[in-house]
Design a protein around this motif. Structure first.
Motif, short mmCIF file in Angstrom:
data_model
loop_
_atom_site.label_atom_id
_atom_site.label_comp_id
_atom_site.label_asym_id
_atom_site.label_seq_id
_atom_site.Cartn_x
_atom_site.Cartn_y
_atom_site.Cartn_z
N PRO A 1 45.25 43.31 -21.30
CA PRO A 1 44.50 42.96 -23.17
C PRO A 1 44.69 44.39 -24.20
CG PRO A 1 43.76 43.20 -20.55
CD PRO A 1 44.81 44.02 -20.75
N VAL A 2 44.52 43.81 -25.20
CA VAL A 2 44.35 45.08 -26.42
C VAL A 2 43.24 44.63 -27.20
CG1 VAL A 2 45.55 45.79 -28.67
CG2 VAL A 2 46.60 44.97 -26.84
N HIS A 3 41.90 45.27 -26.96
CA HIS A 3 40.54 45.69 -28.09
C HIS A 3 40.73 47.03 -28.98
CE1 HIS A 3 36.69 44.91 -28.76
NE2 HIS A 3 36.33 46.34 -28.23
N GLU A 4 40.34 46.12 -30.10
CA GLU A 4 40.35 47.27 -31.46
C GLU A 4 41.41 48.27 -31.88
OE1 GLU A 4 36.43 48.94 -31.42
OE2 GLU A 4 35.68 47.44 -32.11
N GLY A 5 42.06 47.43 -31.38
CA GLY A 5 43.85 48.36 -31.94
C GLY A 5 44.83 49.33 -30.21
N ARG A 6 43.75 49.24 -29.24
CA ARG A 6 43.89 49.55 -28.39
C ARG A 6 44.23 48.97 -26.69
NH1 ARG A 6 42.39 55.50 -28.55
NH2 ARG A 6 42.30 55.82 -26.71
N LEU A 7 45.17 49.65 -26.02
CA LEU A 7 45.46 48.68 -24.90
C LEU A 7 44.17 49.19 -24.24
CD1 LEU A 7 48.74 50.09 -24.03
CD2 LEU A 7 48.37 48.06 -25.25
N VAL A 8 43.27 48.23 -23.43
CA VAL A 8 42.50 48.30 -22.54
C VAL A 8 43.34 48.42 -20.73
CG1 VAL A 8 40.60 46.60 -21.70
CG2 VAL A 8 41.50 46.58 -24.09
N LEU A 9 42.82 49.74 -20.34
CA LEU A 9 43.12 50.28 -19.45
C LEU A 9 42.14 50.51 -18.41
CD1 LEU A 9 47.18 51.26 -20.35
CD2 LEU A 9 47.38 49.83 -18.81
N GLY A 10 42.03 50.35 -17.35
CA GLY A 10 41.73 51.47 -16.26
C GLY A 10 41.99 52.97 -16.87
N THR A 11 40.43 54.09 -16.72
CA THR A 11 40.46 55.35 -17.15
C THR A 11 41.95 55.82 -16.49
OG1 THR A 11 38.31 55.07 -16.73
CG2 THR A 11 38.75 57.59 -16.49
N TRP A 12 42.51 55.67 -15.44
CA TRP A 12 43.11 57.10 -14.49
C TRP A 12 44.89 55.73 -15.04
CZ3 TRP A 12 40.67 60.86 -14.51
CH2 TRP A 12 39.66 60.82 -13.84
N GLN A 13 44.80 54.90 -15.86
CA GLN A 13 46.19 53.59 -15.66
C GLN A 13 46.81 53.76 -16.20
OE1 GLN A 13 44.13 49.84 -15.48
NE2 GLN A 13 45.25 49.29 -13.76
N GLY A 14 48.13 54.19 -16.01
CA GLY A 14 48.90 54.66 -17.46
C GLY A 14 50.01 53.10 -17.28
N VAL A 15 51.53 52.95 -18.24
CA VAL A 15 52.08 51.88 -18.23
C VAL A 15 53.42 52.66 -18.46
CG1 VAL A 15 53.85 50.66 -19.17
CG2 VAL A 15 51.07 50.14 -20.31
N PHE A 16 54.03 52.30 -16.78
CA PHE A 16 55.43 52.78 -16.80
C PHE A 16 56.74 51.96 -17.08
CE2 PHE A 16 52.39 55.21 -14.55
CZ PHE A 16 52.14 56.59 -14.79
N PHE A 17 58.08 52.69 -17.72
CA PHE A 17 58.95 51.64 -17.55
C PHE A 17 59.88 52.44 -16.60
CE2 PHE A 17 63.18 51.91 -19.14
CZ PHE A 17 63.36 49.89 -19.90
N CYS A 18 60.24 51.86 -15.69
CA CYS A 18 61.22 52.47 -14.53
C CYS A 18 62.58 52.27 -14.90
CB CYS A 18 60.75 51.61 -13.45
SG CYS A 18 58.40 51.81 -13.04
N GLU A 19 63.42 53.20 -15.05
CA GLU A 19 64.18 52.84 -15.17
C GLU A 19 65.26 52.93 -13.49
OE1 GLU A 19 68.27 52.03 -15.13
OE2 GLU A 19 67.38 52.95 -17.73
N PHE A 20 66.19 52.14 -12.96
CA PHE A 20 66.75 52.49 -11.86
C PHE A 20 68.09 52.48 -11.29
CE2 PHE A 20 62.77 50.10 -11.24
CZ PHE A 20 61.58 50.78 -10.16
N ASP A 21 68.94 52.12 -12.94
CA ASP A 21 70.67 52.41 -12.65
C ASP A 21 70.75 53.11 -13.93
OD1 ASP A 21 72.93 51.73 -11.99
OD2 ASP A 21 72.68 49.97 -13.51
N GLY A 22 70.39 54.28 -13.93
CA GLY A 22 70.51 55.02 -15.59
C GLY A 22 71.54 56.80 -15.43
N PRO A 23 71.14 57.00 -16.23
CA PRO A 23 70.39 56.35 -17.98
C PRO A 23 71.03 55.78 -17.92
CG PRO A 23 71.37 58.63 -17.49
CD PRO A 23 71.72 58.85 -16.43
N ARG A 24 70.47 54.55 -19.50
CA ARG A 24 71.02 53.61 -19.67
C ARG A 24 70.08 53.26 -20.90
NH1 ARG A 24 73.58 48.62 -16.57
NH2 ARG A 24 74.95 49.54 -14.84
#
Length: 95
Positions: free
Chosen positions: A63-86
């Motif tokens: 969810p996005v509220h007032e232009g910001r991602l709604v995440l828990g205090t400790w949460q982050g979004v991770f992009f996971c590359e398993f076959d790279g770098p690419r």
């Protein structure tokens, strides 16, 4: 917001971002579940990356509220590359 990774050997996930050891633990256990070298039939030598990507998933909805991602205090979004770098694409859809 929906984030989509259109690659079969990469993933996107949400988890704790405050303590780097959590990230290290996740990566270590993924390596245990799907080691780089294993009894795989896939000829491109990256079956482990396909398995790890399937376990974590290709998209997240946040969810996005007032232009910001709604995440828990400790949460982050991770992009996971398993076959790279690419070079990779990541798509974001704002609704």
């Amino acid at each position: 917001m929906c984030g989509l990774c259109p690659h079969t050997t990469a993933a996107v996930t949400i988890n704790e971002d405050a303590d780097p050891s959590v990230r290290e633990d996740i990566l270590r256990q993924l390596k245990n579940l799907a080691p780089r070298k294993g009894e795989y039939s896939h000829l491109e030598d990256n079956s482990d990356a396909h398995i790890k990507s399937s376990l974590l998933g290709a998209s997240q909805t946040i969810p996005v509220h007032e232009g910001r991602l709604v995440l828990g205090t400790w949460q982050g979004v991770f992009f996971c590359e398993f076959d790279g770098p690419r070079d990779r694409c990541f798509y974001v859809l704002l609704k």
